[in-house]
Design an enzyme around this catalytic site. Structure first.
Site, PDB file in Angstrom:
ATOM      1  N   ASP A  33       0.836  -1.193   0.000  1.00 49.50           N
ATOM      2  CA  ASP A  33       0.000   0.000   0.000  1.00 49.50           C
ATOM      3  C   ASP A  33       0.876   1.251   0.000  1.00 49.50           C
ATOM      4  O   ASP A  33       1.890   1.319   0.704  1.00 49.50           O
ATOM      5  CB  ASP A  33      -0.917   0.001   1.233  1.00 49.50           C
ATOM      6  CG  ASP A  33      -2.065   0.979   1.093  1.00 49.50           C
ATOM      7  OD1 ASP A  33      -3.214   0.540   0.948  1.00 49.50           O
ATOM      8  OD2 ASP A  33      -1.811   2.214   1.124  1.00 49.50           O
ATOM      9  N   ILE A  34       0.468   2.243  -0.774  1.00 44.76           N
ATOM     10  CA  ILE A  34       1.283   3.452  -0.918  1.00 44.76           C
ATOM     11  C   ILE A  34       1.256   4.312   0.344  1.00 44.76           C
ATOM     12  O   ILE A  34       2.180   5.092   0.582  1.00 44.76           O
ATOM     13  CB  ILE A  34       0.827   4.246  -2.166  1.00 44.76           C
ATOM     14  CG1 ILE A  34       1.937   5.161  -2.671  1.00 44.76           C
ATOM     15  CG2 ILE A  34      -0.464   5.013  -1.909  1.00 44.76           C
ATOM     16  CD1 ILE A  34       1.677   5.725  -4.059  1.00 44.76           C
ATOM     17  N   GLN A  96     -14.497   2.474   1.527  1.00 45.36           N
ATOM     18  CA  GLN A  96     -13.803   2.095   0.291  1.00 45.36           C
ATOM     19  C   GLN A  96     -13.538   3.333  -0.560  1.00 45.36           C
ATOM     20  O   GLN A  96     -14.437   4.159  -0.770  1.00 45.36           O
ATOM     21  CB  GLN A  96     -14.645   1.084  -0.498  1.00 45.36           C
ATOM     22  CG  GLN A  96     -13.939   0.550  -1.735  1.00 45.36           C
ATOM     23  CD  GLN A  96     -14.719  -0.565  -2.432  1.00 45.36           C
ATOM     24  OE1 GLN A  96     -15.830  -0.904  -2.032  1.00 45.36           O
ATOM     25  NE2 GLN A  96     -14.136  -1.119  -3.465  1.00 45.36           N
ATOM     26  N   HIS A 102     -10.347  -5.294  -3.104  1.00 48.70           N
ATOM     27  CA  HIS A 102      -9.007  -5.514  -2.559  1.00 48.70           C
ATOM     28  C   HIS A 102      -9.082  -5.927  -1.106  1.00 48.70           C
ATOM     29  O   HIS A 102      -9.952  -5.487  -0.361  1.00 48.70           O
ATOM     30  CB  HIS A 102      -8.129  -4.265  -2.714  1.00 48.70           C
ATOM     31  CG  HIS A 102      -8.756  -3.004  -2.213  1.00 48.70           C
ATOM     32  ND1 HIS A 102      -9.723  -2.307  -2.911  1.00 48.70           N
ATOM     33  CD2 HIS A 102      -8.566  -2.306  -1.064  1.00 48.70           C
ATOM     34  CE1 HIS A 102     -10.081  -1.239  -2.232  1.00 48.70           C
ATOM     35  NE2 HIS A 102      -9.404  -1.217  -1.097  1.00 48.70           N
ATOM     36  N   LEU A 103      -8.154  -6.780  -0.731  1.00 48.58           N
ATOM     37  CA  LEU A 103      -7.995  -7.213   0.648  1.00 48.58           C
ATOM     38  C   LEU A 103      -6.782  -6.482   1.216  1.00 48.58           C
ATOM     39  O   LEU A 103      -5.690  -6.543   0.641  1.00 48.58           O
ATOM     40  CB  LEU A 103      -7.743  -8.725   0.729  1.00 48.58           C
ATOM     41  CG  LEU A 103      -8.906  -9.688   0.486  1.00 48.58           C
ATOM     42  CD1 LEU A 103      -9.437  -9.582  -0.931  1.00 48.58           C
ATOM     43  CD2 LEU A 103      -8.473 -11.115   0.788  1.00 48.58           C
ATOM     44  N   HIS A 104      -6.982  -5.785   2.328  1.00 54.70           N
ATOM     45  CA  HIS A 104      -5.852  -5.194   3.044  1.00 54.70           C
ATOM     46  C   HIS A 104      -5.263  -6.265   3.963  1.00 54.70           C
ATOM     47  O   HIS A 104      -6.001  -6.889   4.728  1.00 54.70           O
ATOM     48  CB  HIS A 104      -6.301  -4.033   3.932  1.00 54.70           C
ATOM     49  CG  HIS A 104      -6.841  -2.838   3.223  1.00 54.70           C
ATOM     50  ND1 HIS A 104      -6.089  -1.696   3.022  1.00 54.70           N
ATOM     51  CD2 HIS A 104      -8.060  -2.586   2.688  1.00 54.70           C
ATOM     52  CE1 HIS A 104      -6.835  -0.787   2.394  1.00 54.70           C
ATOM     53  NE2 HIS A 104      -8.035  -1.310   2.180  1.00 54.70           N
TER      54      HIS A 104
HETATM   55  P1  5GP Z   1      -9.720   1.472   0.425  1.00 54.43           P
HETATM   56  O1  5GP Z   1      -9.802   2.782   1.149  1.00 54.43           O
HETATM   57  O2  5GP Z   1     -10.452   1.541  -0.907  1.00 54.43           O
HETATM   58  O3  5GP Z   1     -10.139   0.281   1.229  1.00 54.43           O
HETATM   59  O4  5GP Z   1      -8.177   1.214   0.142  1.00 54.43           O
HETATM   60  C1  5GP Z   1      -7.510   1.732  -0.935  1.00 54.43           C
HETATM   61  C2  5GP Z   1      -6.046   1.667  -0.602  1.00 54.43           C
HETATM   62  O5  5GP Z   1      -5.315   1.854  -1.787  1.00 54.43           O
HETATM   63  C3  5GP Z   1      -5.588   2.735   0.387  1.00 54.43           C
HETATM   64  O6  5GP Z   1      -5.032   2.120   1.529  1.00 54.43           O
HETATM   65  C4  5GP Z   1      -4.563   3.543  -0.398  1.00 54.43           C
HETATM   66  O7  5GP Z   1      -3.476   3.965   0.377  1.00 54.43           O
HETATM   67  C5  5GP Z   1      -4.154   2.573  -1.490  1.00 54.43           C
HETATM   68  N1  5GP Z   1      -3.748   3.208  -2.727  1.00 54.43           N
HETATM   69  C6  5GP Z   1      -4.401   4.188  -3.390  1.00 54.43           C
HETATM   70  N2  5GP Z   1      -3.743   4.525  -4.508  1.00 54.43           N
HETATM   71  C7  5GP Z   1      -2.655   3.719  -4.552  1.00 54.43           C
HETATM   72  C8  5GP Z   1      -1.579   3.606  -5.488  1.00 54.43           C
HETATM   73  O8  5GP Z   1      -1.500   4.294  -6.504  1.00 54.43           O
HETATM   74  N3  5GP Z   1      -0.633   2.673  -5.220  1.00 54.43           N
HETATM   75  C9  5GP Z   1      -0.692   1.873  -4.102  1.00 54.43           C
HETATM   76  N4  5GP Z   1       0.290   0.982  -3.934  1.00 54.43           N
HETATM   77  N5  5GP Z   1      -1.689   1.968  -3.201  1.00 54.43           N
HETATM   78  C10 5GP Z   1      -2.653   2.881  -3.433  1.00 54.43           C
END
Ligand code: 5GP
Length: 116
Positions: A33-34, A96, A102-104
């Site tokens: 994760d970034i 989200q 996606h799975l964290h």
């Molecule tokens: P959500 O909030 O949808 O559950 O998680 C999305 C995740 O994607 C976040 O933790 C965010 O930091 C990560 N993310 C968003 N854009 C990018 C990217 O361009 N590269 C990577 N590696 N992670 C990303």
């Protein structure tokens, strides 16, 4: 452009944008994760562009199982023998932000419960 077919994650799958990829097979991709929320924070995604868990169908049963087994594999390869958390944020109330399932995988520290 549909949110289900073109997201930042589909661009990571196609290598249009870079990511720190830690695992890949024909069905799944895992990358760091970034904005990590823990010492280890890895995302596991299907290559199939399912926008969110709500959009998964019974035909995706094997794929969903594969994603969980991939999460386990990636977690252990990352050294999380002491435990970890797997999270699927789903839609607005789930927090989200990227509409590609996606799975964290979170680990490397003691995680609090309940989450915020
Ligand atoms: P959500 O909030 O949808 O559950 O998680 C999305 C995740 O994607 C976040 O933790 C965010 O930091 C990560 N993310 C968003 N854009 C990018 C990217 O361009 N590269 C990577 N590696 N992670 C990303």
């Amino acid at each position: 452009m549909s949110e289900t077919t073109e997201t930042i994650f589909s661009k990571i799958i196609s290598r249009e944008i870079p990511a720190n990829i830690v695992y890949e097979d024909d069905l799944a991709l895992a990358f760091k994760d970034i904005h990590p929320q823990a010492p280890v924070h890895i995302l596991v995604i299907p290559k199939k562009p399912i926008a969110k868990l709500d959009d998964a169908e019974s035909e995706d049963r094997d794929l969903l199982g594969h994603l969980l087994l991939t999460a386990k594999r990636v977690a252990l390869e990352a050294g999380l023998e002491n435990g970890y958390r797997v999270v699927i944020n789903t839609d607005a109330d789930g927090g989200q932000t990227v509409y590609h399932l996606h799975l964290h995988i979170l680990g490397g520290r003691q995680l609090a419960w309940p989450p915020g």
